[in-house]
Motif scaffolding. Structure first.
Motif, mmCIF file in Angstrom:
data_model
loop_
_atom_site.group_PDB
_atom_site.id
_atom_site.type_symbol
_atom_site.label_atom_id
_atom_site.label_comp_id
_atom_site.label_asym_id
_atom_site.label_seq_id
_atom_site.Cartn_x
_atom_site.Cartn_y
_atom_site.Cartn_z
ATOM 1 N N ALA A 314 0.836 -1.203 0.000
ATOM 2 C CA ALA A 314 0.000 0.000 0.000
ATOM 3 C C ALA A 314 0.869 1.250 0.000
ATOM 4 C CB ALA A 314 -0.926 0.001 1.216
ATOM 5 N N TYR A 315 1.896 1.257 0.834
ATOM 6 C CA TYR A 315 2.809 2.412 0.887
ATOM 7 C C TYR A 315 3.537 2.591 -0.441
ATOM 8 C CZ TYR A 315 7.282 4.735 1.660
ATOM 9 O OH TYR A 315 8.383 5.533 1.524
ATOM 10 N N LEU A 316 4.077 1.521 -1.001
ATOM 11 C CA LEU A 316 4.829 1.635 -2.257
ATOM 12 C C LEU A 316 3.933 2.068 -3.415
ATOM 13 C CD1 LEU A 316 7.147 -1.506 -1.948
ATOM 14 C CD2 LEU A 316 7.778 0.898 -1.631
ATOM 15 N N LYS A 317 2.686 1.626 -3.413
ATOM 16 C CA LYS A 317 1.746 2.083 -4.446
ATOM 17 C C LYS A 317 1.436 3.561 -4.272
ATOM 18 C CE LYS A 317 -1.756 -0.571 -5.550
ATOM 19 N NZ LYS A 317 -2.907 -1.495 -5.415
ATOM 20 N N SER A 328 12.479 -4.699 0.904
ATOM 21 C CA SER A 328 13.191 -4.802 2.175
ATOM 22 C C SER A 328 13.714 -3.461 2.674
ATOM 23 C CB SER A 328 14.373 -5.775 2.042
ATOM 24 O OG SER A 328 15.364 -5.248 1.168
ATOM 25 N N SER A 329 13.530 -2.395 1.887
ATOM 26 C CA SER A 329 14.148 -1.121 2.242
ATOM 27 C C SER A 329 13.387 -0.356 3.314
ATOM 28 C CB SER A 329 14.296 -0.240 0.993
ATOM 29 O OG SER A 329 13.013 0.039 0.438
ATOM 30 N N GLU A 330 12.079 -0.574 3.437
ATOM 31 C CA GLU A 330 11.268 0.149 4.417
ATOM 32 C C GLU A 330 10.699 -0.826 5.436
ATOM 33 O OE1 GLU A 330 10.651 3.220 5.084
ATOM 34 O OE2 GLU A 330 11.328 4.327 3.316
ATOM 35 N N TYR A 331 10.718 -0.445 6.711
ATOM 36 C CA TYR A 331 10.146 -1.255 7.780
ATOM 37 C C TYR A 331 8.740 -0.756 8.085
ATOM 38 C CZ TYR A 331 9.258 -3.127 12.425
ATOM 39 O OH TYR A 331 8.693 -3.764 13.501
ATOM 40 N N VAL A 332 7.745 -1.675 8.020
ATOM 41 C CA VAL A 332 6.374 -1.311 8.367
ATOM 42 C C VAL A 332 5.836 -2.150 9.522
ATOM 43 C CG1 VAL A 332 5.803 -0.421 6.073
ATOM 44 C CG2 VAL A 332 5.423 -2.847 6.589
ATOM 45 N N GLY A 333 6.524 -3.218 9.887
ATOM 46 C CA GLY A 333 6.155 -4.009 11.051
ATOM 47 C C GLY A 333 5.096 -5.052 10.785
ATOM 48 N N SER A 334 5.093 -6.090 11.649
ATOM 49 C CA SER A 334 4.134 -7.182 11.508
ATOM 50 C C SER A 334 3.150 -7.247 12.668
ATOM 51 C CB SER A 334 4.877 -8.528 11.434
ATOM 52 O OG SER A 334 5.561 -8.783 12.657
ATOM 53 N N GLY A 335 3.304 -6.380 13.668
ATOM 54 C CA GLY A 335 2.454 -6.413 14.849
ATOM 55 C C GLY A 335 1.124 -5.725 14.642
ATOM 56 N N PRO A 341 6.188 4.843 7.294
ATOM 57 C CA PRO A 341 7.367 5.590 6.857
ATOM 58 C C PRO A 341 7.154 7.088 7.044
ATOM 59 C CG PRO A 341 6.754 3.913 5.244
ATOM 60 C CD PRO A 341 5.635 3.992 6.232
ATOM 61 N N ALA A 342 8.240 7.824 7.101
ATOM 62 C CA ALA A 342 8.178 9.273 7.337
ATOM 63 C C ALA A 342 7.295 9.947 6.289
ATOM 64 C CB ALA A 342 9.585 9.862 7.294
ATOM 65 N N GLY A 343 6.400 10.816 6.751
ATOM 66 C CA GLY A 343 5.538 11.580 5.855
ATOM 67 C C GLY A 343 4.275 10.853 5.441
ATOM 68 N N TRP A 344 4.043 9.657 5.984
ATOM 69 C CA TRP A 344 2.882 8.868 5.584
ATOM 70 C C TRP A 344 2.090 8.411 6.811
ATOM 71 C CZ3 TRP A 344 1.313 7.551 0.564
ATOM 72 C CH2 TRP A 344 2.154 8.037 -0.451
ATOM 73 N N LEU A 345 0.807 8.133 6.592
ATOM 74 C CA LEU A 345 -0.061 7.506 7.569
ATOM 75 C C LEU A 345 -0.406 6.113 7.055
ATOM 76 C CD1 LEU A 345 -2.379 10.577 8.127
ATOM 77 C CD2 LEU A 345 -0.672 9.730 9.739
ATOM 78 N N ALA A 357 -5.702 -6.444 4.426
ATOM 79 C CA ALA A 357 -5.643 -5.239 3.597
ATOM 80 C C ALA A 357 -5.079 -4.093 4.410
ATOM 81 C CB ALA A 357 -7.034 -4.885 3.062
ATOM 82 N N ALA A 358 -4.563 -3.086 3.693
ATOM 83 C CA ALA A 358 -3.994 -1.895 4.334
ATOM 84 C C ALA A 358 -4.141 -0.697 3.410
ATOM 85 C CB ALA A 358 -2.528 -2.126 4.687
ATOM 86 N N VAL A 359 -4.056 0.501 4.014
ATOM 87 C CA VAL A 359 -4.092 1.746 3.253
ATOM 88 C C VAL A 359 -2.984 2.647 3.755
ATOM 89 C CG1 VAL A 359 -5.811 2.734 4.852
ATOM 90 C CG2 VAL A 359 -5.541 3.711 2.573
ATOM 91 N N ALA A 360 -2.359 3.364 2.834
ATOM 92 C CA ALA A 360 -1.325 4.351 3.165
ATOM 93 C C ALA A 360 -1.718 5.673 2.527
ATOM 94 C CB ALA A 360 0.042 3.907 2.655
ATOM 95 N N VAL A 361 -1.632 6.751 3.305
ATOM 96 C CA VAL A 361 -1.991 8.094 2.820
ATOM 97 C C VAL A 361 -0.852 9.048 3.139
ATOM 98 C CG1 VAL A 361 -3.742 9.903 2.833
ATOM 99 C CG2 VAL A 361 -4.368 7.575 3.453
ATOM 100 N N ARG A 362 -0.463 9.861 2.165
ATOM 101 C CA ARG A 362 0.595 10.850 2.430
ATOM 102 C C ARG A 362 0.032 11.971 3.292
ATOM 103 N NH1 ARG A 362 3.527 13.516 -2.605
ATOM 104 N NH2 ARG A 362 1.899 15.107 -2.356
ATOM 105 N N ARG A 363 0.818 12.382 4.264
ATOM 106 C CA ARG A 363 0.396 13.460 5.159
ATOM 107 C C ARG A 363 0.247 14.777 4.396
ATOM 108 N NH1 ARG A 363 1.147 12.505 10.679
ATOM 109 N NH2 ARG A 363 2.280 10.607 11.180
#
Length: 363
Positions: A314-317, A328-335, A341-345, A357-363
């Motif tokens: 979701a973040y990469l898209k 492997s470059s960004e850590y988003v966690g499994s918990g 990542p910085a600048g994103w929700l 499923a997940a969603v990522a939105v830029r701040r």
């Protein structure tokens, strides 16, 4: 970074994801920071461990977990409450029950004290870091028109779920009137009828939603490709020419997820993989994420991997890079709580059992 194997449900003390249910803007109820209720008696329930403070579940501002806004009792008493930018529909028969189990999220609403005073702290952005579970609206099939909730606003994506089984017949019937020539040609390339049906349902649904937001016929929506952030070529994420809205679409077998936001957004939905595939797939993750999976009991790894992967994709898209970037470059966690990542929700999305499923939105 290593995760410990979770304790049995009866002894776990870590609060799980909060069902994200912001109130309708028309009621002018600001979304509060509910950190003040962490110390209140709470019901730990369901597979996700949703906490609902027993002191506030039935007051004029029903508070559910952390973070999330207050929903007035007048909304909860309605036959179907359309809630906030995500368009969450909650039947009153569920919210009125002493302890109602709701779908895959295991929401439990305890009995309440009507005399407890409401608490409405200052407004905060709707989507905030932490263990939040967003619930999408089910998109009605054609010929019904989608009912758009208020928004979207900053950090408040609209999420829509499209079930292939529900939309298959209507999408096939109306596809030639809704999709453009390129989309119709792409649909014809699928060999498996189920894959073709899911593609048609997803893209018909996307055009319906964008058309409703823009006030144009679905087929009149123009979609372009943004420049790739890596090379500058026009094969980045799909965008609208004027940039007024941003959107993202993801589909797997039998299910599609659509997001609409005012800033760049990405969604991903996947089936939870078979256990024997996880070890091989985990090799492409961030080293800390791979270590977290290895520390879990074997039967917990597939769902944990799906959490990592959907958050990451979701973040990469959303960035427009997609899987052209190194996963492997960004850590988003499994918990339970993603690490944005910085600048994103970043938040998980409530979807039917067997999916993540997940969603990522830029701040």
């Amino acid at each position: 970074m290593t995760l410990q194997t979770p304790e049995p449900p009866s002894t776990r003390q870590t609060p799980g994801p909060t069902l994200y249910a912001p109130g309708p803007e028309a009621l002018h109820i600001p979304p509060p920071d509910l950190s003040s209720v962490l110390g209140a008696p709470a019901a730990q329930t369901g597979a996700t461990g949703l906490s609902v403070p027993s002191s506030g579940a039935g007051t004029s501002a029903a508070q559910a977990g952390v973070p999330g806004p207050s929903v007035p009792s007048s909304v909860l008493a309605a036959p179907t409450a359309q809630v906030g930018a995500t368009g969450l529909s909650v039947p009153s028969t569920v919210l009125a029950a002493p302890a109602a189990q709701v779908g895959a999220t295991g929401l439990s609403v305890p009995s309440f004290d009507p005399s407890a005073p409401p608490s409405v702290p200052p407004a905060e952005p709707y989507l905030r870091p932490g263990p939040v579970l967003l619930r999408p609206s089910p998109l009605p099939p054609l010929p019904a028109a989608p009912v758009l909730p208020p928004g979207p606003g900053t950090g408040r994506p609209q999420l829509w779920l499209v079930a292939t089984e529900t939309h298959e017949d209507s999408a096939a019937r109306y596809a030639s009137l809704v999709l453009d020539a390129e989309e119709l040609a792409r649909a014809g390339e699928f060999r498996r009828p189920g894959d073709r049906a899911t593609y048609l349902c997803a893209h018909v649904g996307l055009r319906r939603l964008l058309g409703a937001h823009l006030g144009v016929a679905p087929r009149g929506v123009t979609v372009e490709r943004a420049p790739c952030p890596c090379c500058g070529e026009p094969h980045g994420r799909p965008v609208l020419p004027d940039g007024r809205l941003h959107f993202s679409l993801s589909h797997c077998e039998g299910m599609s997820l659509i997001a609409v936001a005012t800033t760049p957004v990405g969604v991903d939905i996947e089936r939870i993989p078979a256990p024997h595939l996880v070890a091989e797939l985990a090799e492409v993750l961030h080293p800390a994420e791979s270590a977290e999976l290895a520390a879990l009991a074997q039967d917990l790894r597939p769902a944990a991997f799906a959490r990592v992967w959907t958050r990451k994709e979701a973040y990469l898209k959303g960035t427009g890079v997609g899987l052209g970037a190194d996963p492997s470059s960004e850590y988003v966690g499994s918990g339970p709580a993603p690490t944005a990542p910085a600048g994103w929700l970043l938040a998980d999305v409530a979807v039917p059992s067997g999916h993540q499923a997940a969603v990522a939105v830029r701040r």
